[in-house]
Design a protein around this motif. Structure first.
Motif, PDB file in Angstrom:
ATOM      1  N   GLU A 125       0.810  -1.211   0.000  1.00  0.00           N
ATOM      2  CA  GLU A 125       0.000   0.000   0.000  1.00  0.00           C
ATOM      3  C   GLU A 125       0.850   1.271   0.000  1.00  0.00           C
ATOM      4  O   GLU A 125       1.931   1.313   0.589  1.00  0.00           O
ATOM      5  CB  GLU A 125      -0.911   0.028   1.233  1.00  0.00           C
ATOM      6  N   THR A 126       0.335   2.290  -0.647  1.00  0.00           N
ATOM      7  CA  THR A 126       0.943   3.608  -0.562  1.00  0.00           C
ATOM      8  C   THR A 126       0.651   4.216   0.807  1.00  0.00           C
ATOM      9  O   THR A 126      -0.289   3.805   1.487  1.00  0.00           O
ATOM     10  CB  THR A 126       0.372   4.540  -1.653  1.00  0.00           C
ATOM     11  N   ASN A 127       1.456   5.173   1.204  1.00  0.00           N
ATOM     12  CA  ASN A 127       1.235   5.852   2.480  1.00  0.00           C
ATOM     13  C   ASN A 127       0.279   7.032   2.375  1.00  0.00           C
ATOM     14  O   ASN A 127      -0.075   7.639   3.380  1.00  0.00           O
ATOM     15  CB  ASN A 127       2.579   6.338   3.060  1.00  0.00           C
ATOM     16  N   TRP A 128      -0.125   7.356   1.138  1.00  0.00           N
ATOM     17  CA  TRP A 128      -1.042   8.467   0.957  1.00  0.00           C
ATOM     18  C   TRP A 128      -2.386   8.161   1.613  1.00  0.00           C
ATOM     19  O   TRP A 128      -2.887   7.028   1.521  1.00  0.00           O
ATOM     20  CB  TRP A 128      -1.280   8.735  -0.525  1.00  0.00           C
ATOM     21  N   PRO A 129      -3.012   9.140   2.275  1.00  0.00           N
ATOM     22  CA  PRO A 129      -4.336   8.908   2.863  1.00  0.00           C
ATOM     23  C   PRO A 129      -5.408   8.676   1.799  1.00  0.00           C
ATOM     24  O   PRO A 129      -6.369   7.941   2.033  1.00  0.00           O
ATOM     25  CB  PRO A 129      -4.618  10.189   3.662  1.00  0.00           C
ATOM     26  N   LEU A 130      -5.245   9.291   0.618  1.00  0.00           N
ATOM     27  CA  LEU A 130      -6.175   9.070  -0.479  1.00  0.00           C
ATOM     28  C   LEU A 130      -5.679   7.880  -1.292  1.00  0.00           C
ATOM     29  O   LEU A 130      -4.668   7.958  -1.987  1.00  0.00           O
ATOM     30  CB  LEU A 130      -6.258  10.311  -1.379  1.00  0.00           C
ATOM     31  N   ARG A 131      -6.386   6.758  -1.178  1.00  0.00           N
ATOM     32  CA  ARG A 131      -5.985   5.567  -1.920  1.00  0.00           C
ATOM     33  C   ARG A 131      -7.209   4.697  -2.166  1.00  0.00           C
ATOM     34  O   ARG A 131      -8.230   4.810  -1.487  1.00  0.00           O
ATOM     35  CB  ARG A 131      -4.921   4.777  -1.165  1.00  0.00           C
ATOM     36  N   ILE A 132      -7.100   3.830  -3.137  1.00  0.00           N
ATOM     37  CA  ILE A 132      -8.204   2.962  -3.532  1.00  0.00           C
ATOM     38  C   ILE A 132      -7.944   1.571  -2.980  1.00  0.00           C
ATOM     39  O   ILE A 132      -6.920   0.958  -3.293  1.00  0.00           O
ATOM     40  CB  ILE A 132      -8.355   2.943  -5.055  1.00  0.00           C
ATOM     41  N   GLU A 133      -8.832   1.073  -2.132  1.00  0.00           N
ATOM     42  CA  GLU A 133      -8.641  -0.196  -1.436  1.00  0.00           C
ATOM     43  C   GLU A 133      -9.116  -1.372  -2.302  1.00  0.00           C
ATOM     44  O   GLU A 133     -10.293  -1.481  -2.629  1.00  0.00           O
ATOM     45  CB  GLU A 133      -9.418  -0.194  -0.118  1.00  0.00           C
ATOM     46  N   LEU A 134      -8.178  -2.232  -2.686  1.00  0.00           N
ATOM     47  CA  LEU A 134      -8.495  -3.489  -3.351  1.00  0.00           C
ATOM     48  C   LEU A 134      -7.677  -4.557  -2.625  1.00  0.00           C
ATOM     49  O   LEU A 134      -6.520  -4.795  -2.952  1.00  0.00           O
ATOM     50  CB  LEU A 134      -8.126  -3.439  -4.840  1.00  0.00           C
ATOM     51  N   SER A 135      -8.268  -5.183  -1.627  1.00  0.00           N
ATOM     52  CA  SER A 135      -7.534  -6.062  -0.710  1.00  0.00           C
ATOM     53  C   SER A 135      -7.103  -7.358  -1.374  1.00  0.00           C
ATOM     54  O   SER A 135      -7.621  -7.753  -2.429  1.00  0.00           O
ATOM     55  CB  SER A 135      -8.403  -6.371   0.513  1.00  0.00           C
ATOM     56  N   ILE A 136      -6.133  -8.044  -0.732  1.00  0.00           N
ATOM     57  CA  ILE A 136      -5.681  -9.345  -1.210  1.00  0.00           C
ATOM     58  C   ILE A 136      -6.870 -10.297  -1.280  1.00  0.00           C
ATOM     59  O   ILE A 136      -7.695 -10.367  -0.370  1.00  0.00           O
ATOM     60  CB  ILE A 136      -4.593  -9.903  -0.267  1.00  0.00           C
ATOM     61  N   GLY A 137      -6.953 -11.027  -2.382  1.00  0.00           N
ATOM     62  CA  GLY A 137      -8.079 -11.930  -2.595  1.00  0.00           C
ATOM     63  C   GLY A 137      -9.193 -11.332  -3.422  1.00  0.00           C
ATOM     64  O   GLY A 137     -10.078 -12.060  -3.897  1.00  0.00           O
ATOM     65  N   THR A 138      -9.155 -10.006  -3.609  1.00  0.00           N
ATOM     66  CA  THR A 138     -10.173  -9.353  -4.439  1.00  0.00           C
ATOM     67  C   THR A 138     -10.096  -9.875  -5.866  1.00  0.00           C
ATOM     68  O   THR A 138      -9.011 -10.057  -6.422  1.00  0.00           O
ATOM     69  CB  THR A 138      -9.962  -7.826  -4.449  1.00  0.00           C
ATOM     70  N   GLN A 139     -11.239 -10.144  -6.474  1.00  0.00           N
ATOM     71  CA  GLN A 139     -11.288 -10.579  -7.863  1.00  0.00           C
ATOM     72  C   GLN A 139     -11.845  -9.454  -8.725  1.00  0.00           C
ATOM     73  O   GLN A 139     -12.835  -8.817  -8.360  1.00  0.00           O
ATOM     74  CB  GLN A 139     -12.156 -11.831  -8.001  1.00  0.00           C
ATOM     75  N   VAL A 140     -11.185  -9.203  -9.842  1.00  0.00           N
ATOM     76  CA  VAL A 140     -11.571  -8.114 -10.735  1.00  0.00           C
ATOM     77  C   VAL A 140     -11.710  -8.645 -12.161  1.00  0.00           C
ATOM     78  O   VAL A 140     -11.113  -9.667 -12.507  1.00  0.00           O
ATOM     79  CB  VAL A 140     -10.546  -6.959 -10.685  1.00  0.00           C
ATOM     80  N   PRO A 141     -12.479  -7.972 -13.001  1.00  0.00           N
ATOM     81  CA  PRO A 141     -12.739  -8.480 -14.356  1.00  0.00           C
ATOM     82  C   PRO A 141     -11.503  -8.457 -15.249  1.00  0.00           C
ATOM     83  O   PRO A 141     -10.552  -7.711 -15.019  1.00  0.00           O
ATOM     84  CB  PRO A 141     -13.805  -7.503 -14.888  1.00  0.00           C
ATOM     85  N   PHE A 142     -11.551  -9.274 -16.286  1.00  0.00           N
ATOM     86  CA  PHE A 142     -10.490  -9.287 -17.287  1.00  0.00           C
ATOM     87  C   PHE A 142     -10.535  -8.041 -18.169  1.00  0.00           C
ATOM     88  O   PHE A 142      -9.511  -7.419 -18.438  1.00  0.00           O
ATOM     89  CB  PHE A 142     -10.618 -10.514 -18.201  1.00  0.00           C
ATOM     90  N   HIS A 143     -11.737  -7.686 -18.654  1.00  0.00           N
ATOM     91  CA  HIS A 143     -11.861  -6.789 -19.798  1.00  0.00           C
ATOM     92  C   HIS A 143     -11.647  -5.313 -19.495  1.00  0.00           C
ATOM     93  O   HIS A 143     -11.456  -4.528 -20.417  1.00  0.00           O
ATOM     94  CB  HIS A 143     -13.240  -6.958 -20.443  1.00  0.00           C
ATOM     95  N   CYS A 144     -11.647  -4.920 -18.192  1.00  0.00           N
ATOM     96  CA  CYS A 144     -11.556  -3.488 -17.901  1.00  0.00           C
ATOM     97  C   CYS A 144     -10.487  -3.154 -16.869  1.00  0.00           C
ATOM     98  O   CYS A 144     -10.508  -2.066 -16.290  1.00  0.00           O
ATOM     99  CB  CYS A 144     -12.912  -2.955 -17.450  1.00  0.00           C
ATOM    100  N   THR A 145      -9.556  -4.072 -16.637  1.00  0.00           N
ATOM    101  CA  THR A 145      -8.443  -3.802 -15.729  1.00  0.00           C
ATOM    102  C   THR A 145      -7.132  -3.961 -16.485  1.00  0.00           C
ATOM    103  O   THR A 145      -7.054  -4.728 -17.457  1.00  0.00           O
ATOM    104  CB  THR A 145      -8.451  -4.772 -14.535  1.00  0.00           C
ATOM    105  N   ALA A 146      -6.105  -3.258 -16.035  1.00  0.00           N
ATOM    106  CA  ALA A 146      -4.807  -3.334 -16.715  1.00  0.00           C
ATOM    107  C   ALA A 146      -4.265  -4.761 -16.695  1.00  0.00           C
ATOM    108  O   ALA A 146      -3.816  -5.288 -17.714  1.00  0.00           O
ATOM    109  CB  ALA A 146      -3.820  -2.378 -16.052  1.00  0.00           C
ATOM    110  N   SER A 147      -4.332  -5.419 -15.546  1.00  0.00           N
ATOM    111  CA  SER A 147      -3.824  -6.796 -15.434  1.00  0.00           C
ATOM    112  C   SER A 147      -4.674  -7.765 -16.231  1.00  0.00           C
ATOM    113  O   SER A 147      -4.150  -8.688 -16.873  1.00  0.00           O
ATOM    114  CB  SER A 147      -3.795  -7.222 -13.963  1.00  0.00           C
ATOM    115  N   GLY A 148      -5.983  -7.570 -16.199  1.00  0.00           N
ATOM    116  CA  GLY A 148      -6.867  -8.470 -16.932  1.00  0.00           C
ATOM    117  C   GLY A 148      -6.687  -8.379 -18.433  1.00  0.00           C
ATOM    118  O   GLY A 148      -6.627  -9.399 -19.129  1.00  0.00           O
TER     119      GLY A 148
END
Length: 260
Positions: A125-148
């Protein structure tokens, strides 16, 4: 040889065949048929078919929709995940990720492909207070994420086409590519340049860049990515960190190969 010793030898031989088949399925990395595995390993077709049935029943393999091909099942994916999460490799991995996060100043993620989604395996995690939380184990779609999208771009056409033709591309933001043709062209570009981006396609106000982690056969097994809120970093500025991201991904690829 005594009866007991003979039985033990037969059990050992049978167990080895199971392991060799799982190893070959993993090595190939795309859905396979029992006939292909039989030819590759020089095992009798009936034996391989029988083992495939057992491996499917126990969850180590699962049949594809065509009814002929098989890929890694939930238990095999869980086994792989456990190996990648081992204490020794994870300590080295997190060290590389922490150094990258410190340099970029943003959250760094290690993401692996699952059957239907990408799964967050590790993050710093970044130390910035403004950050987007996507915790370990989170599943995200293929078609609209950089990794997917990076993962989709690594697939052979025989596997990618059915995904684009049959899977519903749900809209997550105004920037999500929901047209299979547009997504296909984007994947062609990703394949050429070797990295992927997310321009507020998954979460409005978030950009991301991802690059592949490769095994000894130069096959993508995971991606290294970082994401940032747009008030702090534009996509253009994010791509300026590509060289550092690729250097870190190469280090993680080397760690993976050493563990293999």
């Amino acid at each position: 040889m005594t009866s007991g010793a003979h039985d033990q030898s037969e059990i050992s031989s049978r167990s080895l065949r199971f392991l060799l088949i799982l190893e070959e399925v993993s090595r190939i990395g795309v859905p396979v048929t029992p006939t292909e595995i039989s030819k590759n390993l020089g095992l009798a077709k009936q034996t391989v078919h029988r083992i495939f049935v057992t491996l499917e029943e126990t969850g180590f393999l699962q049949r594809e929709t065509d009814g002929k091909h098989y890929s890694a099942g939930p238990r095999m994916r869980t086994l792989s995940l456990g190996i990648m999460s081992s204490v020794r490799s994870r300590t080295a991995r997190l060290s590389v990720m922490q150094a990258l996060s410190d340099e970029i100043g943003e959250t760094v993620n290690l993401v692996i492909p699952d059957r239907h989604n990408m799964t967050y395996l590790d993050r710093v995690e970044t130390n910035w207070p403004l950050r987007i939380e996507l915790s370990i184990g989170t599943q995200v779609p293929f078609h609209c994420t950089a990794s997917g999208k990076l993962y989709l771009s690594s697939l052979p056409k025989s596997r990618l086409t059915p995904i684009l033709e049959t899977r519903k591309l749900e809209r997550c933001t105004d920037n999500t590519l929901c047209d299979p043709d547009l997504l296909g062209r984007e994947l062609d570009e990703i394949r050429k340049r070797g990295y992927s981006t997310d321009n507020e396609e998954f979460v409005a106000g978030m950009v991301a860049v991802a690059t592949p982690i490769l095994d000894a056969n130069n096959r993508m097994v995971a991606s290294l990515a970082f994401h940032a809120p747009t008030p702090r970093m534009s996509l253009e500025d994010a791509v300026k960190h590509l060289e550092s991201l690729q250097t870190a991904a190469q280090k993680l690829s080397n760690i993976l190969r050493e563990e293999a």
